[in-house]
Scaffold this motif. Structure first.
Motif, PDB file in Angstrom:
ATOM      1  N   LYS A 285       2.485-100.686-115.840  1.00  0.00           N
ATOM      2  CA  LYS A 285       2.938-102.059-116.123  1.00  0.00           C
ATOM      3  C   LYS A 285       4.359-102.071-116.684  1.00  0.00           C
ATOM      4  N   MET A 286       4.746-100.962-117.317  1.00  0.00           N
ATOM      5  CA  MET A 286       6.099-100.853-117.852  1.00  0.00           C
ATOM      6  C   MET A 286       7.085-100.369-116.785  1.00  0.00           C
ATOM      7  N   GLU A 287       6.594-100.206-115.548  1.00  0.00           N
ATOM      8  CA  GLU A 287       7.404 -99.810-114.381  1.00  0.00           C
ATOM      9  C   GLU A 287       8.037 -98.437-114.563  1.00  0.00           C
ATOM     10  N   ILE A 288       7.302 -97.537-115.196  1.00  0.00           N
ATOM     11  CA  ILE A 288       7.757 -96.151-115.349  1.00  0.00           C
ATOM     12  C   ILE A 288       7.324 -95.376-114.104  1.00  0.00           C
ATOM     13  N   PRO A 289       8.261 -94.727-113.399  1.00  0.00           N
ATOM     14  CA  PRO A 289       7.900 -94.018-112.165  1.00  0.00           C
ATOM     15  C   PRO A 289       7.152 -92.706-112.443  1.00  0.00           C
ATOM     16  N   ILE A 290       6.452 -92.227-111.448  1.00  0.00           N
ATOM     17  CA  ILE A 290       5.880 -90.872-111.364  1.00  0.00           C
ATOM     18  C   ILE A 290       4.760 -90.593-112.355  1.00  0.00           C
ATOM     19  N   LEU A 291       5.024 -90.797-113.651  1.00  0.00           N
ATOM     20  CA  LEU A 291       4.066 -90.378-114.689  1.00  0.00           C
ATOM     21  C   LEU A 291       2.683 -90.993-114.512  1.00  0.00           C
ATOM     22  N   PRO A 292       2.562 -92.308-114.208  1.00  0.00           N
ATOM     23  CA  PRO A 292       1.218 -92.867-114.052  1.00  0.00           C
ATOM     24  C   PRO A 292       0.394 -92.170-112.974  1.00  0.00           C
ATOM     25  N   ARG A 293       1.019 -91.836-111.835  1.00  0.00           N
ATOM     26  CA  ARG A 293       0.278 -91.171-110.766  1.00  0.00           C
ATOM     27  C   ARG A 293      -0.104 -89.748-111.154  1.00  0.00           C
ATOM     28  N   ILE A 294       0.769 -89.057-111.854  1.00  0.00           N
ATOM     29  CA  ILE A 294       0.432 -87.705-112.326  1.00  0.00           C
ATOM     30  C   ILE A 294      -0.811 -87.781-113.208  1.00  0.00           C
ATOM     31  N   ILE A 295      -0.838 -88.764-114.098  1.00  0.00           N
ATOM     32  CA  ILE A 295      -1.937 -88.876-115.059  1.00  0.00           C
ATOM     33  C   ILE A 295      -3.259 -89.200-114.367  1.00  0.00           C
ATOM     34  N   THR A 296      -3.262 -90.174-113.460  1.00  0.00           N
ATOM     35  CA  THR A 296      -4.534 -90.520-112.811  1.00  0.00           C
ATOM     36  C   THR A 296      -4.991 -89.432-111.844  1.00  0.00           C
ATOM     37  N   GLU A 297      -4.054 -88.734-111.213  1.00  0.00           N
ATOM     38  CA  GLU A 297      -4.456 -87.667-110.301  1.00  0.00           C
ATOM     39  C   GLU A 297      -5.008 -86.457-111.056  1.00  0.00           C
ATOM     40  N   GLN A 298      -4.591 -86.258-112.299  1.00  0.00           N
ATOM     41  CA  GLN A 298      -5.198 -85.200-113.110  1.00  0.00           C
ATOM     42  C   GLN A 298      -6.671 -85.487-113.339  1.00  0.00           C
ATOM     43  N   ALA A 299      -6.998 -86.749-113.598  1.00  0.00           N
ATOM     44  CA  ALA A 299      -8.406 -87.127-113.769  1.00  0.00           C
ATOM     45  C   ALA A 299      -9.152 -87.057-112.446  1.00  0.00           C
ATOM     46  N   HIS A 300      -8.492 -87.466-111.367  1.00  0.00           N
ATOM     47  CA  HIS A 300      -9.107 -87.443-110.039  1.00  0.00           C
ATOM     48  C   HIS A 300      -9.546 -86.032-109.667  1.00  0.00           C
TER      49      HIS A 300
ATOM     50  N   ASP B  22     -11.190 -91.558-108.297  1.00  0.00           N
ATOM     51  CA  ASP B  22      -9.811 -91.822-107.887  1.00  0.00           C
ATOM     52  C   ASP B  22      -9.464 -93.284-108.188  1.00  0.00           C
ATOM     53  N   ILE B  23      -8.741 -93.493-109.290  1.00  0.00           N
ATOM     54  CA  ILE B  23      -8.326 -94.849-109.682  1.00  0.00           C
ATOM     55  C   ILE B  23      -6.807 -94.920-109.651  1.00  0.00           C
ATOM     56  N   HIS B  24      -6.273 -95.812-108.844  1.00  0.00           N
ATOM     57  CA  HIS B  24      -4.818 -95.982-108.825  1.00  0.00           C
ATOM     58  C   HIS B  24      -4.385 -96.665-110.123  1.00  0.00           C
ATOM     59  N   PRO B  25      -3.283 -96.213-110.734  1.00  0.00           N
ATOM     60  CA  PRO B  25      -2.857 -96.824-112.005  1.00  0.00           C
ATOM     61  C   PRO B  25      -2.474 -98.284-111.890  1.00  0.00           C
ATOM     62  N   GLY B  26      -2.203 -98.764-110.677  1.00  0.00           N
ATOM     63  CA  GLY B  26      -1.850-100.168-110.501  1.00  0.00           C
ATOM     64  C   GLY B  26      -3.038-101.109-110.509  1.00  0.00           C
ATOM     65  N   ALA B  27      -4.251-100.577-110.353  1.00  0.00           N
ATOM     66  CA  ALA B  27      -5.445-101.431-110.371  1.00  0.00           C
ATOM     67  C   ALA B  27      -5.586-102.094-111.739  1.00  0.00           C
ATOM     68  N   THR B  28      -6.153-103.303-111.748  1.00  0.00           N
ATOM     69  CA  THR B  28      -6.388-104.032-112.991  1.00  0.00           C
ATOM     70  C   THR B  28      -7.886-104.025-113.278  1.00  0.00           C
ATOM     71  N   ILE B  29      -8.284-103.431-114.410  1.00  0.00           N
ATOM     72  CA  ILE B  29      -9.698-103.291-114.752  1.00  0.00           C
ATOM     73  C   ILE B  29      -9.943-103.894-116.129  1.00  0.00           C
ATOM     74  N   GLY B  30     -10.907-104.790-116.204  1.00  0.00           N
ATOM     75  CA  GLY B  30     -11.220-105.465-117.454  1.00  0.00           C
ATOM     76  C   GLY B  30     -11.990-104.584-118.421  1.00  0.00           C
ATOM     77  N   GLU B  31     -12.546-105.212-119.449  1.00  0.00           N
ATOM     78  CA  GLU B  31     -13.255-104.458-120.483  1.00  0.00           C
ATOM     79  C   GLU B  31     -14.714-104.240-120.108  1.00  0.00           C
ATOM     80  N   TYR B  32     -15.362-103.346-120.851  1.00  0.00           N
ATOM     81  CA  TYR B  32     -16.772-102.998-120.619  1.00  0.00           C
ATOM     82  C   TYR B  32     -16.996-102.550-119.168  1.00  0.00           C
TER      83      TYR B  32
END
Length: 301
Positions: free
Chosen positions: A163-178, A184-194
């Motif tokens: 959301k802060m428009e920082i390149p590269i790092l978000p994909r590195i982080i989610t792919e580590q979990a993947h 496999d969750i793309h960092p751009g997806a919007t997910i609510g609580e619970y």
């Protein structure tokens, strides 16, 4: 083959590989500055875990002052690592203007300010997973061992950076979990609580997905795109193309929800279903009754 011949082959190929190819240069930032470090990004996630789940990932401290000290030490390390890695990542932003170091500092501090909200959301995810799984005996079991919490910790961090428009790092982080969980969750997806994912392996959540509150997925669920749009030059357009999942929806294993469709609130989608049209609220979508056919000698299979 003699040692001299071996050394000649090694030297020849080192010389070839040391040279920059045209293709290689076209894929590299022109700044010449250090690139992001996968290991340091991994450490950033570990530090966030310790800060948010202090008593679980660090020796438990009853004393509030000592707990504050531990969080403070980890916060300082987190800030320094994050500031540096953001600066490295900003090289991949062709539109970023101004001083990279100053921008990275401001962005790192903005992320620190988001940590209380990330913590709040993650504890709702813990509660949702505990409430949805009768096999879970304690909250600690969920925090320590459930792959969904690992995936959601990475996602909540990555989504904030995205959301802060920082390149590269978000994909590195989610792919580590993947790679570790199979989720496999793309960092751009919007997910609510619970938010809960039971088992988790094989779940795919696309970039433009919007998921409401109190949603539960099971293993193998795909929230994907049905088709893609192209510009006049044949390049794919990054437009909303993934589903909207409203509040209190449950989607069972191996269901594929495709395209920019809406699954209405309080609906249940059964397993092994292909859904490409909107689903009204309070719906129950399931397979038609199975037909049992007998075959002899493999005929008809």
């Amino acid at each position: 083959m003699g040692k001299k011949d071996i050394n000649e082959i090694l030297k020849r190929n080192v010389a070839i590989l040391a040279g920059h190819t045209e293709k290689e240069d076209s894929m590299m930032p022109a700044t010449g500055a250090p690139l992001p470090s996968v290991e340091e990004v991994k450490r950033i996630v570990q530090l966030v875990k310790v800060i948010i789940f202090t008593d679980y990932f660090h020796k438990r401290q009853a004393d509030e002052q000592m707990r504050s000290y531990i969080i403070g030490v980890n916060m300082e390390e987190l800030y320094e690592l994050l500031r540096h890695q953001i600066a490295c990542g900003l090289q991949f932003c062709t539109e970023c203007q101004g001083n990279a170091e100053e921008n990275a500092q401001n962005l790192a501090l903005r992320f620190i300010d988001e940590l209380p909200e990330i913590k709040r959301l993650l504890y709702t995810d813990v509660e949702a997973m505990f409430d949805n799984d009768p096999a879970a005996q304690t909250y600690g079991e969920v925090i320590f061992s459930y792959p969904v919490l690992n995936a959601m910790t990475h996602y909540r961090i990555a989504h904030t950076l995205h959301k802060m428009e920082i390149p590269i790092l978000p994909r590195i982080i989610t792919e580590q979990a993947h790679s570790k969980t199979g989720i496999d969750i793309h960092p751009g997806a919007t997910i609510g609580e619970y938010f809960a994912i039971d088992h988790g392996t094989g779940v795919v959540i696309g970039e433009t997905c919007i998921i409401g509150n109190h949603v539960t997925l099971y293993q193998g669920v795909t929230l994907g795109a049905k088709s893609f749009k192209y510009d006049e030059n044949g390049n794919m357009l990054n437009v909303p193309r993934h589903p909207i999942i409203e509040d209190y929806v449950t989607i069972y294993s191996n269901a594929s929800i495709l395209g920019r469709i809406t699954i209405g609130h309080h609906s249940v989608v059964g397993g092994n279903i292909w859904v490409v049209n909107d689903v009204k609220p309070y719906s129950r979508i399931q397979q038609s009754k199975a037909i049992d056919l007998a075959f002899q000698g493999g005929l008809g299979i």
